[in-house]
Motif scaffolding. Structure first.
Motif, PDB file in Angstrom:
ATOM      1  N   GLN A 174       0.873  -1.321  -0.055  1.00  0.00           N
ATOM      2  CA  GLN A 174       0.021  -0.082   0.037  1.00  0.00           C
ATOM      3  C   GLN A 174       1.083   1.425   0.182  1.00  0.00           C
ATOM      4  OE1 GLN A 174      -3.907   0.011   2.223  1.00  0.00           O
ATOM      5  NE2 GLN A 174      -3.278  -1.841   3.076  1.00  0.00           N
ATOM      6  N   GLN A 175       2.170   1.186   0.364  1.00  0.00           N
ATOM      7  CA  GLN A 175       3.001   2.251   0.644  1.00  0.00           C
ATOM      8  C   GLN A 175       3.644   2.685  -0.749  1.00  0.00           C
ATOM      9  OE1 GLN A 175       2.540   3.883   3.511  1.00  0.00           O
ATOM     10  NE2 GLN A 175       1.142   2.229   4.163  1.00  0.00           N
ATOM     11  N   ALA A 176       3.538   1.810  -1.524  1.00  0.00           N
ATOM     12  CA  ALA A 176       4.178   2.023  -2.871  1.00  0.00           C
ATOM     13  C   ALA A 176       3.472   2.701  -3.926  1.00  0.00           C
ATOM     14  CB  ALA A 176       4.631   0.550  -3.587  1.00  0.00           C
TER      15      ALA A 176
ATOM     16  N   THR B  75       2.025   3.186  -9.894  1.00  0.00           N
ATOM     17  CA  THR B  75       1.903   2.137  -9.211  1.00  0.00           C
ATOM     18  C   THR B  75       0.623   1.934  -8.569  1.00  0.00           C
ATOM     19  OG1 THR B  75       4.220   2.193  -8.504  1.00  0.00           O
ATOM     20  CG2 THR B  75       2.820   0.819  -7.396  1.00  0.00           C
ATOM     21  N   ARG B  76      -0.207   0.822  -8.289  1.00  0.00           N
ATOM     22  CA  ARG B  76      -1.400   0.756  -7.953  1.00  0.00           C
ATOM     23  C   ARG B  76      -1.281  -0.351  -7.021  1.00  0.00           C
ATOM     24  NH1 ARG B  76      -1.439   5.007 -10.104  1.00  0.00           N
ATOM     25  NH2 ARG B  76      -2.604   5.850 -11.606  1.00  0.00           N
ATOM     26  N   TYR B  77      -2.348  -0.422  -6.018  1.00  0.00           N
ATOM     27  CA  TYR B  77      -2.489  -1.518  -5.066  1.00  0.00           C
ATOM     28  C   TYR B  77      -3.428  -2.300  -5.300  1.00  0.00           C
ATOM     29  CZ  TYR B  77      -3.651  -3.476  -0.385  1.00  0.00           C
ATOM     30  OH  TYR B  77      -3.957  -4.259   0.369  1.00  0.00           O
ATOM     31  N   TRP B  78      -3.368  -3.875  -4.696  1.00  0.00           N
ATOM     32  CA  TRP B  78      -4.267  -4.648  -4.712  1.00  0.00           C
ATOM     33  C   TRP B  78      -3.980  -5.614  -3.823  1.00  0.00           C
ATOM     34  CZ3 TRP B  78      -4.992  -9.060  -9.060  1.00  0.00           C
ATOM     35  CH2 TRP B  78      -3.638  -9.694  -9.147  1.00  0.00           C
TER      36      TRP B  78
END
Length: 303
Positions: free
Chosen positions: A34-36, A41-44
Motif C-alpha cells: 500500500q505504501q508503494a 503504481t496501484r495497490y491490490w
C-alpha cells in the motif's frame, strides 16, 4: 501503450518491466504494498479482494503474472487453497476491475502454464490439445476460465502457457547447480519425461509479442526444442564439465517434496510445441539448450 503488470517483482515480471520500459511503453505496476502507490503504481490484495478503484482505468493492456510459487512447498490442503486463491481468485478480481474500468483494456495477456496438459508421455502437445488430469491441470483450467471472462468487455485474451523458464536466477536451476557441480547430478527416474523449457529473454519477448499482436486464446510459451529429463541432465553436465551417471529414484523426491508435487512437477512428461507462436512469425533467439544454460550459468551470482 500504457500497460498494467501484476507479478512485477518475480523472475519473469522484473525482466518484462525492463523490456517494456526499454521499448517505450508506460508501465503501471499492480502491487500488494500500500505504501508503494505513486503515479505508476496501484495497490491490490487478492487475498482480501481489494484493488484500487482506478487501477485499470485508461490502461491499454494488462499482463497478469501474479501467482504463488508452485513448487517451493509441499502441497498440503492449505497450500493448494493458497495456490488456487493466488491464481483463480486473483484473476477473477483483476478481470472484474478491468470490466468495470473507464476505457477497459483492449488486451489481457494472462499467465498460465503447460501444467494444463498434465502427464502425456511422448505426445506432442499444441494449443488445440485438451486438458490433462491432476491438480495442476485442473487448477490451470480454472485459472484460464477466470481470465477468459475479460472477453465480456470486448477484451482480447491471450493465455500464456509458460514452460520451464531458464535464467541465471531461476529457482529450479540454482537448486540443481550445487549437486551437479559436486558430480552428484543425475536423471530423475528413467529420465524419459519431456521438459518443455524457454529462455527468460524469449519468454518476455513472447509476452510483449502477445500484447501487441492479434493472437488470442492459449499460446504455448516454450522453446521449439523440448528435451527429455535425461537430455537436460546430460546437457547441464556437459556445460558444468561434470559426470551425470546417477539415476535418482522416484521415492527420493517424493519423500522430500510430497508424492503429488514430485510426480506432477518432476516426473510428469509434457512435450509442448509453440505452434501458435511459430505460425504467427515469432522468432526465438535462444532455442539451443546448451547455449542457453551456458549463458545462464555465466550470469549466476552464486557461480
Amino acid at each position: 501503450m500504457r500497460v498494467a503488470v501484476t507479478g512485477s517483482s518475480g523472475l519473469i515480471g522484473k525482466a518484462l518491466v525492463e523490456l517494456l520500459n526499454g521499448s517505450g511503453h508506460e508501465v503501471v505496476r499492480i502491487v500488494r504494498d500500500q505504501q508503494a502507490r505513486d503515479e505508476n503504481t496501484r495497490y491490490w490484495n487478492p487475498a482480501t479482494g481489494d484493488i484500487d478503484d482506478d487501477a485499470l482505468n485508461n490502461i491499454d493492456g494488462v499482463i497478469h503474472l501474479a501467482g504463488a510459487n508452485i513448487g517451493n512447498r509441499r502441497w498440503s490442503q492449505n497450500r493448494k487453497r493458497e495456490l488456487r486463491q493466488s491464481r483463480v481468485a486473483a484473476t477473477e478480481l483483476l478481470v472484474e476491475a478491468m470490466n468495470a474500468a473507464i476505457n477497459p483494456p483492449t488486451v489481457l495477456v494472462a499467465g498460465s502454464g503447460i501444467g494444463f496438459y498434465g502427464d502425456r508421455d511422448d505426445e506432442e502437445l499444441n494449443e488445440s490439445t485438451g486438458a490433462g488430469n491432476g491438480f495442476l491441470a485442473n487448477l490451470t483450467v480454472d485459472w484460464e476460465t477466470a481470465a477468459n471472462k475479460a472477453q465480456d468487455a470486448g477484451t482480447r485474451v491471450a493465455l500464456a502457457r509458460t514452460g520451464l523458464v531458464v535464467a541465471a536466477n531461476a529457482p529450479f536451476l540454482t537448486k540443481m547447480l550445487m549437486p551437479f557441480k559436486l558430480g552428484l547430478g543425475g536423471t530423475l527416474g528413467n529420465g524419459q519425461q519431456w521438459w518443455s523449457w524457454i529462455d527468460l529473454d524469449d519468454e518476455v519477448r513472447a509476452l510483449v509479442f502477445l500484447l501487441t499482436s492479434e493472437l488470442s486464446g492459449p499460446v504455448n510459451l516454450c522453446s521449439p526444442n523440448p528435451i527429455t529429463n535425461r537430455g537436460f541432465t546430460r546437457t547441464l553436465g556437459t556445460v558444468l564439465k561434470r559426470p551425470t551417471f546417477l539415476s535418482i529414484p522416484r521415492f527420493g523426491p517424493r519423500l522430500l517434496l510430497g508424492a503429488e508435487l514430485a510426480d506432477e512437477l518432476l516426473f510428469s512428461s509434457t512435450r509442448a510445441i509453440p505452434e501458435a507462436l511459430n505460425n504467427a512469425g515469432f522468432e526465438f533467439h535462444h532455442d539451443d539448450l546448451q547455449t542457453t544454460l551456458q549463458q545462464a550459468i555465466a550470469k549466476n551470482p552464486k557461480d
